[in-house]
Design an enzyme around this catalytic site. Structure first.
Site, PDB file in Angstrom:
ATOM      1  N   ASP A  93       0.838  -1.207   0.000  1.00 53.28           N
ATOM      2  CA  ASP A  93       0.000   0.000   0.000  1.00 53.28           C
ATOM      3  C   ASP A  93       0.870   1.254   0.000  1.00 53.28           C
ATOM      4  OD1 ASP A  93      -2.370   1.383  -0.012  1.00 53.28           O
ATOM      5  OD2 ASP A  93      -2.705   1.241   2.146  1.00 53.28           O
ATOM      6  N   GLU A 102       2.742   5.030  -4.164  1.00 51.38           N
ATOM      7  CA  GLU A 102       2.725   5.870  -5.399  1.00 51.38           C
ATOM      8  C   GLU A 102       3.991   6.699  -5.610  1.00 51.38           C
ATOM      9  OE1 GLU A 102       0.145   5.534  -3.162  1.00 51.38           O
ATOM     10  OE2 GLU A 102      -0.712   4.105  -4.566  1.00 51.38           O
ATOM     11  N   ASP A 151      -8.993   2.866  -2.683  1.00 49.95           N
ATOM     12  CA  ASP A 151      -9.926   3.306  -1.651  1.00 49.95           C
ATOM     13  C   ASP A 151     -11.233   3.803  -2.268  1.00 49.95           C
ATOM     14  OD1 ASP A 151      -7.897   2.602  -0.007  1.00 49.95           O
ATOM     15  OD2 ASP A 151      -7.311   4.649   0.536  1.00 49.95           O
TER      16      ASP A 151
END
Ligand SMILES: *[C@@H]1O[C@H](CO)[C@@H](O)[C@H](O)[C@H]1NC(C)=O
Ligand SMILES: *[C@@H]1O[C@H](CO)[C@@H](O)[C@H](O)[C@H]1NC(C)=O
Ligand SMILES: *[C@@H]1O[C@H](CO)[C@@H](O)[C@H](O)[C@H]1NC(C)=O
Length: 970
Positions: free
Chosen positions: A476, A479, A649
């Site tokens: 997670d 990015e 999400d």
């Protein structure tokens, strides 16, 4: 009334008082712990002296996105392009020199001289590369980082269906499909713009085009005129039509006029924008080189295979990963985790894998466990029990690594020290550590381009696995995310903020559309709870929110600069979704520097790809010979080789259930077939109706996981009685067709064709199906038509290929009566998902059990769905479901024709389970003789044109596929 059943369970889940049932306790603990975590990280001693990151440090410099700036220069108007000289034929194509006609320097400095390479790499692939002659400051994406296809076959000129044509001055090129004479791509009429921080080219498109691809974003499947795509990896919770986690610069252009499809892939890791209009497509890049690949198709599935084999075929997933996954942010203790696992068992809902979000960590540090909430021995006992029951465990691993404070002697974190010693972290341009902030406080970021990083990462994983024997990894925040702008911790790392300056997982206050209608009597109750809850001040947020709001100035700094240019504030501002569009907001800064001097600006969108690659290789050491299982948030072309992706999400709302289908189809063509979204929704509160529909829909996605937000109500499928039932129904189908699904995942690993498919891929000549994204196919044989809206008990769907095709209802075996293009209304009461089997296909099945392992031990079945002429075919692939290098496998081909079903097994993998049943759909009349091999079977049923036989075990004792079989009905 349809939805009369109250969501009583959910309501009590919100009550503050503790009731006796374990599920109720759990819900209450969710509430109180979210308060705890906003007070202080659970293991931190000092509640009173929480140092928070200064809020000003989270705000970037406002950028004005170029596409919204009416005064912005249009590069096509002000630039003149290049002229082509010295064109030479090479063994595989052409080479030439492009010289700048006239300076324009619109969003950077023009390169004067460029090289043009045209390469026919295979009969299916043409590559055009344009790069500056002087490469001093130009980032060349290395082929050992992102795979770069080369020439596969010589003499392809004549074989290729693609013709490269050009105009010398101003230079433009056109790609024509030889067989149809159609222009596929043409820059004619627009100059090529090639500057140090801005490259632009255009192609014309035919009116009424059908373009798909170009992600990642929450959008319909088609990229229709008017779309502006920003491609820049971004940590943000699934806003519609904005840049989110992954980047996939590939589009597929399906031309219904000629029944041909081609694909265009731009191999470049810089920030990009693609503007799609009625008759054109404009591509803008903030640097690097033009490295464009054209794939000939001619079918859309050909294009997918050609593209995905170019970037790297997806890995074969472990069999168990097709089981159901349960996760949530808010499984606050290991006891709670056990309770959830037990509840699944109690309600008899298959649970294959339990996941933990950041709750298990010690102050959100990777590779740690919270000593109080997840005491190691207890936690290990939970995992051991799972393994004993053929179940699995997957933890989250966050991207950023905690930076301990050197002033605090008890703040010991060896993973950090080892990484520093290995030179494994990103640096500032001055060589100091780049220090951002994420959940644990100040953090550093692995540099996947540095030589020591893989070994350090592998060691961290191997060591941790000895304590916490996980089965896969969930990646997670990659990015890569940072909550502050720039290296905010560089000067302050001794005063480590213990957690970010906002509530970690505050309460969710929204409910899905239609909730007020289905739950009208309970609404005042909910509202009062939310009021109390949301009006309780949270200590930590006061620290940051009382700071005076920062004045934000529009940046005057987007100036041109020579060399690599102005990398933090490039002259062309993309429409980056974050607040003020600053590239550094919620990310490391563009000037964060890798060991080889590469800056984040050049490879920003590759960070998630890097950690997925490294984790895959680490897992090969952690669990030797076992297929790694990874789900990653950020992806790039080629990520599928190492892992799958979840949709990020999303929100507990109907729109997001709808968008999950186009997102899945897009990831299929991106070469990442292992895809699913947070079923029932992540942000906000779900409700019974939405969760009922979504648990059923999710059962047909490759990756099937329920997950939600810390502050939201519970949403495990057993929370509502109706959802429990609906889930069992859908899961029974999923587990029954696991052999079929796994065969499709195997095919994906060989051909790139994903399991979950668009109708427009399987029926490419029917333009009316192009826009269908409310239905999808699993393989070629199963059509899923889910309900995607509240308060209805029917759904509309089309049946592609009719009247030539026949579609059978999965449950009743009745053939559907539908006309071509007819939008058929199907009954769909809550708890019923429409599934249809296509005539002409044979589906191998196994009797469903609680886990995939147990299902694999059950009897086999064969479902034959006959087409109009009484034929069908199918395939089964079997192996041990876990080996990296598969030594023994088995392929069974099935053919049904003229009243007989034949099985043709080949291969060395031994299957000992017998064949239990055969079901044949579409048998015109009651057979008088039914036989398997020499044995006459008198005990069969014939209902609804369906022939069923069971209890065949004694006839296939050596295993269903030990020998070829002939099953006949006359
Ligand atoms: C760094 O510390 C100083 C002094 O405490 C403070 O004023 C400043 O806001 C801090 N910077 C950040 C990014 O938190
Ligand atoms: C897309 O970009 C154009 C400028 O080319 C702009 O006018 C338009 O508003 C943008 N559309 C959206 C939906 O952002
Ligand atoms: C495209 O395919 C359809 C259906 O097979 C056919 O009717 C049509 O003639 C085809 N068009 C061309 C140009 O081949």
């Amino acid at each position: 009334m349809l939805f009369a059943k109250k969501t009583a369970f959910a309501i009590t889940a919100l009550a503050a008082s503790v009731s006796a049932s374990p599920a109720h306790q759990k819900a209450t603990s969710t509430f109180s712990t979210s308060v705890i975590s906003s007070t202080a990280s659970a293991t931190s001693s000092a509640t009173s002296e929480v140092i928070s990151l200064a809020q000003w440090a989270t705000i970037g410099v406002t950028q004005y996105p170029n596409i919204f700036d009416p005064s912005a220069a249009d590069a096509n108007d002000v630039c003149s392009g290049y002229s082509l000289t010295g064109l030479k034929t090479t063994e595989t194509g052409l080479y030439g020199r492009l010289s700048l006609l006239k300076e324009c320097n619109v969003y950077g400095y023009d390169f004067d001289e460029l090289s043009l390479f045209v390469e026919y790499q295979s009969a299916e692939r043409l590559n055009i590369q344009i790069q500056p002659v002087d490469l001093t400051y130009v980032y060349i994406l290395p082929d050992n980082l992102v795979s770069k296809p080369g020439v596969e076959t010589l003499t392809p000129f004549v074989d290729s269906d693609l013709v490269f044509a050009y105009t010398a001055s101003p230079f433009s090129f056109t790609i024509i499909r030889k067989s149809t004479g159609e222009i596929l791509f043409s820059t004619a009429g627009n100059p090529l713009v090639y500057e140090n921080q801005f490259i632009q080219f255009n192609t014309s498109l035919p009116k009424g085009h059908f373009i798909t691809g170009l992600g990642e974003s929450i959008h319909g499947f088609q990229q229709e005129p008017g779309v502006n795509k920003t491609l820049y990896a971004n940590d943000v919770g699934d806003p519609i039509d904005a840049n989110i986690y992954g980047v996939h610069p590939i589009y597929v252009d399906q031309r219904y006029g000629t029944n041909t499809t081609h694909g265009v892939y731009l191999r470049n890791s810089h920030a990009q924008e693609v503007l799609i209009r009625e008759q054109s497509l404009t591509w803008r890049l903030l640097g690097g080189t033009l490295d464009i690949y054209f794939f000939t198709g001619p079918t859309v599935k050909d294009v997918i295979t050609q593209y995905v084999s170019t970037i790297g075929l997806p890995n074969l997933i472990p069999y168990w990963s097709l089981g159901f996954h349960q996760c949530r942010w808010g499984y606050q203790t290991s006891d709670r985790l056990s309770e959830v696992i037990e509840n699944f068992r109690k309600f008899d809902i298959p649970l294959e894998t339990i996941w933990t979000d950041i709750d298990y960590m010690d102050s959100y540090k990777d590779f740690t466990t919270d000593p109080h909430r997840y005491p190691l021995e207890k936690f290990q006992a939970v995992i051991d029990a799972l393994h004993a029951n053929h179940q699995h465990y997957i933890p989250i691993v966050d991207a950023a690594i905690y930076h301990p404070s050197p002033l605090n002697k008890s703040d010991i974190y060896p993973v950090f020290d080892d990484g520093v010693a290995a030179e494994a972290f990103l640096k500032n341009p001055d060589g100091s550590l780049y220090i951002g902030a994420v959940w644990p406080g100040y953090t550093v970021y692995p540099d996947w381009l540095a030589s020591g990083t893989q070994d350090w990462w592998t060691k961290a994983m191997v060591d941790w696995h000895k304590k916490v024997p996980f089965d896969g990894i969930w990646l997670d925040m990659n990015e890569v995310s940072s909550f502050c702008v720039g290296s905010c911790g560089s000067k302050n790392y001794t005063q480590n903020p213990v957690h970010p300056p906002f509530d970690v997982g505050g309460p969710a206050t929204t409910f899905p559309l239609g909730f007020n209608i289905t739950n009208s009597t309970d609404l005042p109750y909910y509202n009062s709870i939310w009021y109390t809850y949301t009006h309780t001040p949270s200590p930590s947020s006061t620290a940051s929110t009382t700071s005076t709001s920062t004045t934000v100035s529009t940046d005057p700094m987007n100036t041109k600069a020579p060399g690599k240019g102005n990398i933090n504030y490039p002259p062309y501002a993309i429409n980056h979704q974050q607040g003020n569009h600053d590239l550094a907001v919620h990310a490391v800064s563009p000037n964060a520097t890798h060991a080889d001097g590469t800056v984040d600006y050049e490879v920003h969108s590759l960070w998630g790809y890097g950690i997925t690659n490294a984790t895959y290789h680490a897992l090969l050491e952690v669990l030797p010979d076992k297929r790694p299982f990874i789900i990653s948030r950020s992806t790039f072309p080629g990520s599928g080789r190492w892992g799958g992706h979840w949709g990020g999400d999303n929100s507990a709302d109907w729109a997001y259930m709808y968008f999950s289908i186009p997102q899945a189809l897009s990831f299929g063509l991106f070469g990442i077939p292992m895809f699913g979204v947070d079923v029932c929704g992540f942000n906000g509160n779900t409700d019974m109706e939405l969760c009922n529909r979504w648990m059923q829909l999710g059962a047909f996605f490759p990756f099937y996981r329920n997950h939600n937000y810390l502050g939201a109500i519970d949403q495990e499928p057993y929370v509502w009685e109706s959802v429990t039932e609906a889930t069992r129904t859908a899961m029974a189908i999923r587990y029954e067709i696991l052999p079929y699904y796994y065969t499709l995942m195997y095919e994906a690993s060989k051909t790139g064709i994903p399991a979950m498919r668009a109708l427009s891929w399987e029926f490419p000549y029917d333009k009316s199906l192009a826009s269908v994204e409310t239905q999808f196919l699993v393989g070629e044989a199963i059509l899923v038509t889910p309900v995607l809206a509240p308060l209805v008990d029917y759904v509309k769907g089309v049946f592609p290929g009719v009247p030539d095709e026949v579609w059978y209802d999965y449950y009743t075996h009745e053939p559907v009566s539908a006309g071509p293009g007819e939008n058929v209304t199907l009954s769909a009461p809550l708890g019923h998902i429409n599934v249809h089997i296509r005539g002409g296909y044979i589906i191998p099945t196994q009797k469903p059990a609680y886990t995939t392992t147990e299902t694999r031990k059950n009897d086999w079945g064969i479902t034959v769905a006959l087409d109009k002429v009484g034929s069908a075919q199918g395939t089964l692939y079997v192996d041990d479901g876990e080996s990296v290098v598969v030594e023994d496998s088995l392929v069974v081909d099935f053919v049904a024709t003229h009243g007989s079903l034949y099985t043709f097994p080949r291969g060395t993998y031994d299957v000992c389970q017998p064949l239990g049943s055969i079901t044949v759909l579409g048998v015109d009349s009651r057979p008088s003789v039914v036989s398997l091999g020499e044995t006459i079977i008198s005990n069969f049923t014939y209902v609804n044109n369906t022939l069923s036989v069971g209890n065949l075990q004694s006839l296939t004792r050596a295993g269903a596929w030990a020998t070829p079989l002939v099953f006949s009905w006359k």
